[in-house]
Design an enzyme around this catalytic site. Sequence first.
Site, short mmCIF file in Angstrom:
data_model
loop_
_atom_site.label_atom_id
_atom_site.label_comp_id
_atom_site.label_asym_id
_atom_site.label_seq_id
_atom_site.Cartn_x
_atom_site.Cartn_y
_atom_site.Cartn_z
N GLY A 233 26.90 -37.70 10.70
CA GLY A 233 25.53 -38.17 10.84
C GLY A 233 25.33 -39.54 10.23
O GLY A 233 24.71 -40.43 10.83
N ASP A 234 25.84 -39.72 9.03
CA ASP A 234 25.74 -41.02 8.36
C ASP A 234 26.50 -42.10 9.12
O ASP A 234 25.97 -43.20 9.36
CB ASP A 234 26.32 -40.92 6.95
#
Length: 410
Positions: free
Chosen positions: A179-180
Amino acid sequence: MTKPLEGIRVLDLTQFLSGPQATLFLAGLGAEVIRIDNPATGDPVADSPPYIGEKGVSYHPQTDEDLGIAYLKRTRAKKAITLNIKDPRGLDMFYGLVDCSDILVENFSVGVTKRLKIDYETLHARKPSLVYCSITGYGQTGPDAGLKGYDAVSQAASGLMNLTGFPDGPPTKAGSALGDSVGGTFAFGAIMTALFHRERTGKGQQIDISMIDCIFSLIFDEPMDWYGRLGLPPRIGNRIMRLAPFNAYETKDGWVIIASGTNAHWHNILRGIERADLIGDERFEDMSRRVSKVAEVDAIITEWTKRREAKEAVSSLRAHDVICGPVNTIEDILAWPHMQERGMIVDIEHPTLGTLENAKAPGFPFKFSEMEGGYVAPAPLVGQHNAEILGSLLGVSDAELKELEDEGVV
């Protein structure tokens, strides 16, 4: 050759991974990226395990020079200053940096920048050409915009975790902070687009990046909303619901991925696994039949792969033009000549100790024919460039800098 972003200055107010990923790519393309940390706290990743220093890697610092490995990877080719923007003098200096910068990247929770008086509206009024990128879990708008979100939360909320894993297992996040890193990569692309728009119009703008939006836009290519009506569980392991064979298959010493997308691919696989006798078998002769009998298809392939080592299996299959490959461990990747030749495995550089050959970092992933790219300097120490940046850009003297340091402003 020159780097395409030489002469572009970036103010980096980000922490952890989503923002630092975006600014790392900008630094690799030649932008002057200036990290701004709170003088009281520094960068939390710099003081997070595992650490590395002259005595090697450890979960606890072994010397005063030990730094977090993630910090040394994520802040390469950047500069670093400390500035307390909650102090009016620090805020004034920050505004001065904005006046001579092109891009600002931040990943504060929604509302924090407004409280700090560094929100887009405030800075746009000072410098209309500023490209201002905000990265958050849920975005700047919508009923959930104010919620905090780390990587695992974004993987869960976007639906990725519900897709990842096996039918009889629990929802599972990706093995890395996807996600990051995906959010940071989307932010990088959006920043480059906004710079192109500015070249055409002279106007800056705010970029609103939601990590959940980014992941969802990638996974919803699959008809997840129809899985139930098609009799499919949400989690199907290493398969793809519309293709067969497409899976990870066990070998004597590891696993291999074997993939197909057409009938011709299937025939190649059958020749590769010494089952050409099944070519033309009506049970498997088109994709829809193979998908409906995927357990039988996988069993036929597994019976062959389990009697071979991974390297032998891949070699035999590739000789028949089968799309396949080994499931590599990190040791396999570090020893892989292909990745070495492409410059994707490099030694970690320490700001005071130099090259640390016992730890590696990823190289620069973009390859250009007419431009250079790459990280030309190690990660900086927190606040290492205070005198250089504040002196050259804002005219702060050494004596003034010392006074500001003593008072906790820088």
